[in-house]
Design a protein around this motif. Structure first.
Motif, PDB file in Angstrom:
ATOM      1  N   PRO A  96       0.801  -1.171   0.088  1.00 11.66           N
ATOM      2  CA  PRO A  96       0.005  -0.051  -0.019  1.00 11.66           C
ATOM      3  C   PRO A  96       0.795   1.092   0.016  1.00 11.66           C
ATOM      4  CG  PRO A  96      -0.291  -1.308   2.202  1.00 11.66           C
ATOM      5  CD  PRO A  96       0.840  -1.976   1.090  1.00 11.66           C
ATOM      6  N   PRO A  97       0.092   2.295  -0.472  1.00  7.37           N
ATOM      7  CA  PRO A  97       1.069   3.564  -0.257  1.00  7.37           C
ATOM      8  C   PRO A  97       1.680   3.900   1.237  1.00  7.37           C
ATOM      9  CG  PRO A  97      -1.224   3.815  -1.015  1.00  7.37           C
ATOM     10  CD  PRO A  97      -1.207   2.731  -0.633  1.00  7.37           C
ATOM     11  N   GLU A  98       2.982   4.406   1.319  1.00  5.13           N
ATOM     12  CA  GLU A  98       3.579   4.628   2.291  1.00  5.13           C
ATOM     13  C   GLU A  98       2.769   5.506   3.476  1.00  5.13           C
ATOM     14  OE1 GLU A  98       7.724   6.179   3.975  1.00  5.13           O
ATOM     15  OE2 GLU A  98       7.621   5.681   1.645  1.00  5.13           O
ATOM     16  N   THR A  99       1.874   6.269   2.939  1.00  6.06           N
ATOM     17  CA  THR A  99       1.018   7.169   4.137  1.00  6.06           C
ATOM     18  C   THR A  99       0.091   5.922   4.997  1.00  6.06           C
ATOM     19  OG1 THR A  99      -0.635   7.623   2.462  1.00  6.06           O
ATOM     20  CG2 THR A  99       1.171   9.196   2.856  1.00  6.06           C
ATOM     21  N   GLU A 100      -0.462   5.051   4.170  1.00  5.18           N
ATOM     22  CA  GLU A 100      -1.126   4.002   4.664  1.00  5.18           C
ATOM     23  C   GLU A 100      -0.246   2.999   5.551  1.00  5.18           C
ATOM     24  OE1 GLU A 100      -3.432   1.890   1.909  1.00  5.18           O
ATOM     25  OE2 GLU A 100      -4.450   3.633   1.063  1.00  5.18           O
ATOM     26  N   LEU A 101       0.913   2.808   5.263  1.00  4.13           N
ATOM     27  CA  LEU A 101       1.574   1.773   5.997  1.00  4.13           C
ATOM     28  C   LEU A 101       2.164   2.536   7.375  1.00  4.13           C
ATOM     29  CD1 LEU A 101       4.176   0.319   3.568  1.00  4.13           C
ATOM     30  CD2 LEU A 101       2.611  -0.928   4.869  1.00  4.13           C
ATOM     31  N   ASN A 102       2.449   3.777   7.247  1.00  2.00           N
ATOM     32  CA  ASN A 102       2.772   4.817   8.399  1.00  2.00           C
ATOM     33  C   ASN A 102       1.656   4.698   9.334  1.00  2.00           C
ATOM     34  OD1 ASN A 102       5.320   4.568   7.629  1.00  2.00           O
ATOM     35  ND2 ASN A 102       5.387   6.609   6.750  1.00  2.00           N
ATOM     36  N   SER A 103       0.357   4.560   8.939  1.00  5.07           N
ATOM     37  CA  SER A 103      -0.938   4.875   9.914  1.00  5.07           C
ATOM     38  C   SER A 103      -1.156   3.347  10.614  1.00  5.07           C
ATOM     39  CB  SER A 103      -2.127   5.224   8.937  1.00  5.07           C
ATOM     40  OG  SER A 103      -1.852   6.351   8.287  1.00  5.07           O
ATOM     41  N   VAL A 104      -0.277   2.315  10.333  1.00  6.52           N
ATOM     42  CA  VAL A 104      -0.589   1.048  10.892  1.00  6.52           C
ATOM     43  C   VAL A 104       0.507   0.645  11.429  1.00  6.52           C
ATOM     44  CG1 VAL A 104      -1.264  -1.315  10.303  1.00  6.52           C
ATOM     45  CG2 VAL A 104      -2.458   0.431   9.149  1.00  6.52           C
ATOM     46  N   VAL A 105       0.345   0.111  12.773  1.00  5.38           N
ATOM     47  CA  VAL A 105       1.528  -0.315  13.460  1.00  5.38           C
ATOM     48  C   VAL A 105       1.439  -1.929  13.920  1.00  5.38           C
ATOM     49  CG1 VAL A 105       2.717  -0.670  15.793  1.00  5.38           C
ATOM     50  CG2 VAL A 105       2.147   1.795  14.989  1.00  5.38           C
ATOM     51  N   PHE A 106       2.189  -2.874  13.070  1.00 11.96           N
ATOM     52  CA  PHE A 106       2.164  -4.182  13.047  1.00 11.96           C
ATOM     53  C   PHE A 106       2.421  -4.807  14.252  1.00 11.96           C
ATOM     54  CE2 PHE A 106       2.547  -2.985   8.376  1.00 11.96           C
ATOM     55  CZ  PHE A 106       1.451  -3.616   8.026  1.00 11.96           C
ATOM     56  N   PHE A 107       1.564  -5.906  14.803  1.00  6.85           N
ATOM     57  CA  PHE A 107       1.814  -6.485  15.909  1.00  6.85           C
ATOM     58  C   PHE A 107       1.939  -8.003  16.022  1.00  6.85           C
ATOM     59  CE2 PHE A 107      -2.636  -5.787  16.205  1.00  6.85           C
ATOM     60  CZ  PHE A 107      -3.093  -6.843  16.462  1.00  6.85           C
ATOM     61  N   ALA A 108       1.390  -8.571  14.923  1.00  4.77           N
ATOM     62  CA  ALA A 108       1.165 -10.186  14.669  1.00  4.77           C
ATOM     63  C   ALA A 108       1.280 -10.509  13.402  1.00  4.77           C
ATOM     64  CB  ALA A 108      -0.233 -10.334  15.473  1.00  4.77           C
ATOM     65  N   GLN A 109       1.386 -11.969  13.188  1.00 10.54           N
ATOM     66  CA  GLN A 109       1.724 -12.431  11.809  1.00 10.54           C
ATOM     67  C   GLN A 109       1.247 -13.760  11.672  1.00 10.54           C
ATOM     68  OE1 GLN A 109       4.071 -14.463  10.383  1.00 10.54           O
ATOM     69  NE2 GLN A 109       4.575 -15.389  12.300  1.00 10.54           N
ATOM     70  N   GLN A 110       1.092 -14.259  10.517  1.00 15.35           N
ATOM     71  CA  GLN A 110       0.754 -15.431  10.364  1.00 15.35           C
ATOM     72  C   GLN A 110       1.723 -15.961   9.055  1.00 15.35           C
ATOM     73  OE1 GLN A 110      -3.485 -16.199   9.967  1.00 15.35           O
ATOM     74  NE2 GLN A 110      -3.277 -17.128  11.868  1.00 15.35           N
ATOM     75  N   ASN A 111       2.239 -17.313   8.914  1.00 13.46           N
ATOM     76  CA  ASN A 111       2.776 -17.839   7.582  1.00 13.46           C
ATOM     77  C   ASN A 111       3.886 -16.919   7.384  1.00 13.46           C
ATOM     78  OD1 ASN A 111       3.151 -19.729   6.027  1.00 13.46           O
ATOM     79  ND2 ASN A 111       1.428 -19.009   4.691  1.00 13.46           N
ATOM     80  N   GLY A 112       4.809 -16.575   8.175  1.00 16.33           N
ATOM     81  CA  GLY A 112       6.155 -15.938   7.876  1.00 16.33           C
ATOM     82  C   GLY A 112       5.871 -14.499   7.139  1.00 16.33           C
ATOM     83  N   TYR A 113       5.135 -13.944   7.605  1.00 18.54           N
ATOM     84  CA  TYR A 113       4.371 -12.538   7.385  1.00 18.54           C
ATOM     85  C   TYR A 113       3.598 -12.594   6.086  1.00 18.54           C
ATOM     86  CZ  TYR A 113       8.425 -10.697   9.829  1.00 18.54           C
ATOM     87  OH  TYR A 113       9.573 -10.415  10.977  1.00 18.54           O
ATOM     88  N   PHE A 124      -7.287   6.296   7.554  1.00 18.92           N
ATOM     89  CA  PHE A 124      -7.041   6.628   6.286  1.00 18.92           C
ATOM     90  C   PHE A 124      -8.246   5.823   5.696  1.00 18.92           C
ATOM     91  CE2 PHE A 124      -4.676   2.684   7.431  1.00 18.92           C
ATOM     92  CZ  PHE A 124      -4.767   2.169   6.431  1.00 18.92           C
ATOM     93  N   GLY A 125      -8.587   6.475   4.461  1.00 19.83           N
ATOM     94  CA  GLY A 125      -9.600   5.396   3.599  1.00 19.83           C
ATOM     95  C   GLY A 125     -10.728   5.397   4.534  1.00 19.83           C
ATOM     96  N   GLU A 126     -11.280   4.080   4.735  1.00 19.61           N
ATOM     97  CA  GLU A 126     -12.298   3.730   5.338  1.00 19.61           C
ATOM     98  C   GLU A 126     -12.121   3.258   6.582  1.00 19.61           C
ATOM     99  OE1 GLU A 126     -12.900  -0.802   3.801  1.00 19.61           O
ATOM    100  OE2 GLU A 126     -12.768   0.566   2.173  1.00 19.61           O
ATOM    101  N   PHE A 127     -10.701   3.141   6.932  1.00 13.38           N
ATOM    102  CA  PHE A 127     -10.378   2.722   8.256  1.00 13.38           C
ATOM    103  C   PHE A 127     -10.207   3.680   9.426  1.00 13.38           C
ATOM    104  CE2 PHE A 127      -8.201   0.090   4.692  1.00 13.38           C
ATOM    105  CZ  PHE A 127      -8.906  -1.014   4.812  1.00 13.38           C
ATOM    106  N   LYS A 128     -10.627   3.106  10.765  1.00  6.31           N
ATOM    107  CA  LYS A 128     -10.910   3.947  11.941  1.00  6.31           C
ATOM    108  C   LYS A 128      -9.571   3.631  12.717  1.00  6.31           C
ATOM    109  CE  LYS A 128     -14.911   2.536  12.182  1.00  6.31           C
ATOM    110  NZ  LYS A 128     -16.409   2.319  12.503  1.00  6.31           N
ATOM    111  N   VAL A 129      -9.249   4.621  13.517  1.00  2.85           N
ATOM    112  CA  VAL A 129      -8.239   4.029  14.606  1.00  2.85           C
ATOM    113  C   VAL A 129      -8.859   3.187  15.514  1.00  2.85           C
ATOM    114  CG1 VAL A 129      -7.449   5.123  16.716  1.00  2.85           C
ATOM    115  CG2 VAL A 129      -7.403   6.368  14.651  1.00  2.85           C
ATOM    116  N   GLY A 130      -8.247   2.155  15.943  1.00  5.79           N
ATOM    117  CA  GLY A 130      -8.665   1.146  16.967  1.00  5.79           C
ATOM    118  C   GLY A 130      -8.820  -0.210  16.083  1.00  5.79           C
ATOM    119  N   GLN A 131      -9.111  -0.009  15.050  1.00  3.17           N
ATOM    120  CA  GLN A 131      -9.490  -1.359  14.241  1.00  3.17           C
ATOM    121  C   GLN A 131      -8.123  -2.216  13.604  1.00  3.17           C
ATOM    122  OE1 GLN A 131     -11.155   0.357  10.636  1.00  3.17           O
ATOM    123  NE2 GLN A 131     -13.109  -0.534  11.275  1.00  3.17           N
ATOM    124  N   VAL A 132      -8.293  -3.492  13.932  1.00  2.59           N
ATOM    125  CA  VAL A 132      -7.125  -4.369  13.541  1.00  2.59           C
ATOM    126  C   VAL A 132      -7.244  -4.820  12.106  1.00  2.59           C
ATOM    127  CG1 VAL A 132      -6.047  -6.550  14.052  1.00  2.59           C
ATOM    128  CG2 VAL A 132      -6.808  -5.265  15.916  1.00  2.59           C
TER     129      VAL A 132
END
Length: 162
Positions: A96-113, A124-132
């Motif tokens: 995704p665009p860097e502005t979107e990436l910088n709006s999200v802090v990753f904390f979990a993963q599956q299957n080697g990222y 950003f876009g349709e996404f709200k603070v607090g959503q995973v």
């Protein structure tokens, strides 16, 4: 025992019964306030109180499975800042665009990222603070995984690595 650990352990017990992978998990030591500031400075956002609470309770969860060995399910801050950012930039996968990436802090993963889970810390876009949000490596697009962190942590489906 703190709230986030209890929620995860309950979900993990539900997941253990689904599969015979002989899974076991361990919590990493809590992050420090310096660690929290480091990720906030790196991303240029403030963590939500919920995500900050998780990192201050445990700075990642390691899971060992019978066939795949030990891997991080919930990511320590150092892995988020160093490895995940490097993976996203250099994997060759759509991003995704860097502005979107910088709006999200990753904390979990599956299957080697292959799927990265992150907290939306800036709308950003349709996404709200607090959503995973989940970032799929094949599409490079975000989608809502859970409406909040408690729902995510309490969902046993997220306990598996593969």
């Amino acid at each position: 025992m703190s709230n986030w650990k209890r929620i995860f352990e309950t979900a993990f017990r539900d997941f253990e019964g689904v599969d015979e992978l002989e899974m076991e998990f361990s919590f990493y030591a809590p992050a420090s306030i310096v660690d929290i500031r480091g990720i906030e400075d790196s991303k240029g956002v403030k963590l939500t109180e919920e995500l900050k609470g998780i990192f201050l309770e445990f700075n990642g969860i390691s899971v060992k499975e019978k066939y795949w060995g030990r891997k991080n399910l919930y990511l320590p801050i150092s892995e988020v800042i160093e490895d995940v950012e490097d993976y996203i930039k250099n994997s060759g996968n759509p991003t995704p665009p860097e502005t979107e990436l910088n709006s999200v802090v990753f904390f979990a993963q599956q299957n080697g990222y292959a799927v990265l889970y992150g907290m939306c810390c800036q709308p950003f876009g349709e996404f709200k603070v607090g959503q995973v949000l989940a970032l799929d490596h094949e599409t490079g697009e975000f989608e809502v995984e859970s409406e909040n962190l408690e729902e995510f942590v309490g969902n046993s489906w997220h306990c598996g690595l593969s």
